[in-house]
Write a protein that holds these residues in place. Structure first.
Motif, PDB file in Angstrom:
ATOM      1  N   ALA A 225       0.825  -1.215   0.000  1.00  0.00           N
ATOM      2  CA  ALA A 225       0.000   0.000   0.000  1.00  0.00           C
ATOM      3  C   ALA A 225       0.855   1.260   0.000  1.00  0.00           C
ATOM      4  N   THR A 226       2.115   1.153   0.412  1.00  0.00           N
ATOM      5  CA  THR A 226       2.979   2.329   0.469  1.00  0.00           C
ATOM      6  C   THR A 226       3.707   2.576  -0.839  1.00  0.00           C
ATOM      7  N   GLY A 227       3.526   1.739  -1.830  1.00  0.00           N
ATOM      8  CA  GLY A 227       4.094   1.991  -3.147  1.00  0.00           C
ATOM      9  C   GLY A 227       5.513   1.493  -3.310  1.00  0.00           C
ATOM     10  N   LEU A 228       6.315   2.285  -4.011  1.00  0.00           N
ATOM     11  CA  LEU A 228       7.673   1.891  -4.353  1.00  0.00           C
ATOM     12  C   LEU A 228       8.694   2.548  -3.431  1.00  0.00           C
ATOM     13  N   ASN A 229       9.792   1.854  -3.235  1.00  0.00           N
ATOM     14  CA  ASN A 229      10.908   2.389  -2.470  1.00  0.00           C
ATOM     15  C   ASN A 229      11.903   2.941  -3.494  1.00  0.00           C
ATOM     16  N   PHE A 230      11.787   4.217  -3.800  1.00  0.00           N
ATOM     17  CA  PHE A 230      12.595   4.817  -4.859  1.00  0.00           C
ATOM     18  C   PHE A 230      14.071   4.900  -4.500  1.00  0.00           C
ATOM     19  N   ALA A 231      14.409   4.956  -3.212  1.00  0.00           N
ATOM     20  CA  ALA A 231      15.801   5.093  -2.799  1.00  0.00           C
ATOM     21  C   ALA A 231      16.555   3.766  -2.824  1.00  0.00           C
ATOM     22  N   SER A 232      15.861   2.660  -2.761  1.00  0.00           N
ATOM     23  CA  SER A 232      16.512   1.351  -2.678  1.00  0.00           C
ATOM     24  C   SER A 232      17.300   1.025  -3.945  1.00  0.00           C
ATOM     25  N   ASP A 233      18.437   0.386  -3.739  1.00  0.00           N
ATOM     26  CA  ASP A 233      19.258  -0.092  -4.846  1.00  0.00           C
ATOM     27  C   ASP A 233      19.175  -1.613  -4.980  1.00  0.00           C
ATOM     28  N   ALA A 234      18.171  -2.232  -4.369  1.00  0.00           N
ATOM     29  CA  ALA A 234      18.057  -3.690  -4.360  1.00  0.00           C
ATOM     30  C   ALA A 234      17.787  -4.272  -5.742  1.00  0.00           C
ATOM     31  N   ASN A 235      17.157  -3.532  -6.627  1.00  0.00           N
ATOM     32  CA  ASN A 235      16.845  -4.046  -7.957  1.00  0.00           C
ATOM     33  C   ASN A 235      18.056  -3.852  -8.864  1.00  0.00           C
ATOM     34  N   PRO A 236      18.609  -4.933  -9.429  1.00  0.00           N
ATOM     35  CA  PRO A 236      19.785  -4.795 -10.304  1.00  0.00           C
ATOM     36  C   PRO A 236      19.522  -3.937 -11.537  1.00  0.00           C
ATOM     37  N   GLU A 237      18.272  -3.842 -11.985  1.00  0.00           N
ATOM     38  CA  GLU A 237      17.959  -3.015 -13.155  1.00  0.00           C
ATOM     39  C   GLU A 237      18.294  -1.547 -12.892  1.00  0.00           C
ATOM     40  N   LYS A 238      18.159  -1.108 -11.651  1.00  0.00           N
ATOM     41  CA  LYS A 238      18.460   0.288 -11.314  1.00  0.00           C
ATOM     42  C   LYS A 238      19.957   0.558 -11.467  1.00  0.00           C
ATOM     43  N   ARG A 239      20.779  -0.406 -11.060  1.00  0.00           N
ATOM     44  CA  ARG A 239      22.231  -0.231 -11.209  1.00  0.00           C
ATOM     45  C   ARG A 239      22.606  -0.217 -12.694  1.00  0.00           C
ATOM     46  N   ILE A 240      21.964  -1.065 -13.478  1.00  0.00           N
ATOM     47  CA  ILE A 240      22.225  -1.090 -14.923  1.00  0.00           C
ATOM     48  C   ILE A 240      21.803   0.242 -15.538  1.00  0.00           C
ATOM     49  N   ALA A 241      20.655   0.754 -15.107  1.00  0.00           N
ATOM     50  CA  ALA A 241      20.162   2.034 -15.642  1.00  0.00           C
ATOM     51  C   ALA A 241      21.162   3.151 -15.384  1.00  0.00           C
ATOM     52  N   ARG A 242      21.750   3.177 -14.199  1.00  0.00           N
ATOM     53  CA  ARG A 242      22.746   4.217 -13.898  1.00  0.00           C
ATOM     54  C   ARG A 242      23.943   4.116 -14.828  1.00  0.00           C
ATOM     55  N   LYS A 243      24.394   2.901 -15.104  1.00  0.00           N
ATOM     56  CA  LYS A 243      25.523   2.724 -16.021  1.00  0.00           C
ATOM     57  C   LYS A 243      25.148   3.175 -17.428  1.00  0.00           C
ATOM     58  N   MET A 244      23.935   2.864 -17.842  1.00  0.00           N
ATOM     59  CA  MET A 244      23.480   3.268 -19.171  1.00  0.00           C
ATOM     60  C   MET A 244      23.363   4.788 -19.267  1.00  0.00           C
ATOM     61  N   LEU A 245      22.890   5.423 -18.195  1.00  0.00           N
ATOM     62  CA  LEU A 245      22.784   6.886 -18.190  1.00  0.00           C
ATOM     63  C   LEU A 245      24.168   7.521 -18.320  1.00  0.00           C
ATOM     64  N   ALA A 246      25.147   6.973 -17.612  1.00  0.00           N
ATOM     65  CA  ALA A 246      26.512   7.494 -17.709  1.00  0.00           C
ATOM     66  C   ALA A 246      27.052   7.303 -19.124  1.00  0.00           C
ATOM     67  N   MET A 247      26.735   6.150 -19.739  1.00  0.00           N
ATOM     68  CA  MET A 247      27.183   5.891 -21.106  1.00  0.00           C
ATOM     69  C   MET A 247      26.573   6.906 -22.076  1.00  0.00           C
ATOM     70  N   VAL A 248      25.259   7.121 -21.961  1.00  0.00           N
ATOM     71  CA  VAL A 248      24.568   8.059 -22.846  1.00  0.00           C
ATOM     72  C   VAL A 248      25.099   9.474 -22.650  1.00  0.00           C
ATOM     73  N   GLN A 249      25.311   9.863 -21.398  1.00  0.00           N
ATOM     74  CA  GLN A 249      25.853  11.195 -21.128  1.00  0.00           C
ATOM     75  C   GLN A 249      27.251  11.330 -21.730  1.00  0.00           C
ATOM     76  N   GLY A 250      28.072  10.281 -21.602  1.00  0.00           N
ATOM     77  CA  GLY A 250      29.417  10.310 -22.182  1.00  0.00           C
ATOM     78  C   GLY A 250      29.385  10.456 -23.696  1.00  0.00           C
ATOM     79  N   ILE A 251      28.503   9.718 -24.343  1.00  0.00           N
ATOM     80  CA  ILE A 251      28.376   9.815 -25.807  1.00  0.00           C
ATOM     81  C   ILE A 251      27.959  11.221 -26.197  1.00  0.00           C
ATOM     82  N   ASN A 252      26.973  11.767 -25.507  1.00  0.00           N
ATOM     83  CA  ASN A 252      26.498  13.111 -25.842  1.00  0.00           C
ATOM     84  C   ASN A 252      27.577  14.161 -25.636  1.00  0.00           C
ATOM     85  N   GLN A 253      28.316  14.067 -24.536  1.00  0.00           N
ATOM     86  CA  GLN A 253      29.335  15.074 -24.248  1.00  0.00           C
ATOM     87  C   GLN A 253      30.574  14.882 -25.111  1.00  0.00           C
TER      88      GLN A 253
END
Length: 158
Positions: free
Chosen positions: A80-108
């Motif tokens: 009922a309390t929804g999602l825990n946005f701060a948690s890093d327990a989901n491996p997809e979130k760690r992958i997303a951070r790496k992908m964001l860094a990759m995309v930012q690097g390509i753009n810059q």
């Protein structure tokens, strides 16, 4: 009560009702949505990013990958309390951070785009609404072969 008191009583009741309605209209309505806590555990985005900007970025990720928020964010132990946005327990979130860094690097690096400038490459560039990046064009079984058309006999194009 006499006959003359009834109109006075009705007038007093109407005046009181009007006064209450004016007082009620001027008081602020109670907030129905609870105040959202400030984002925490931001590792890619600036710590002071405005909430509307952060939410717009999150919506772009869900659209680019064709997913819901729970793809990267874990459910709270109490649903009922929804999602825990701060948690890093989901491996997809760690992958997303790496992908964001990759995309930012390509753009810059490759396109000279400042940190929050007009991006050239985004999640959608590769994902196109799918959780896994599209690495090859989709094969269309209806498409004709790329081989040259057959020529007349004896021309080497048979």
């Amino acid at each position: 009560m006499t006959h003359l008191d009834l109109p006075k009583l009705a007038l007093m009741a109407a005046t009181a009702a009007f006064g209450l309605s004016v007082a009620n209209a001027q008081s602020p309505a109670p907030s129905r949505a609870p105040e959202m806590p400030a984002p925490s555990n931001l590792q890619f985005f600036p710590k002071d990013i405005p909430r509307p900007e952060l939410m717009a970025n999150m919506r772009s990720f869900t659209q680019a990958l064709g997913v819901k928020c729970s793809f990267c964010h874990v459910e709270n132990s109490q649903p009922a309390t929804g999602l825990n946005f701060a948690s890093d327990a989901n491996p997809e979130k760690r992958i997303a951070r790496k992908m964001l860094a990759m995309v930012q690097g390509i753009n810059q690096r490759d396109f000279g785009v400042p940190a929050h400038g007009a991006i050239k490459v985004s999640c959608f560039t590769c994902h196109r609404g799918a959780t896994l990046p599209l690495t090859t064009p989709a094969v269309n079984p209806q498409a004709k072969s790329a081989a040259p058309p057959a020529g007349p006999a004896g021309t080497g194009r048979e």
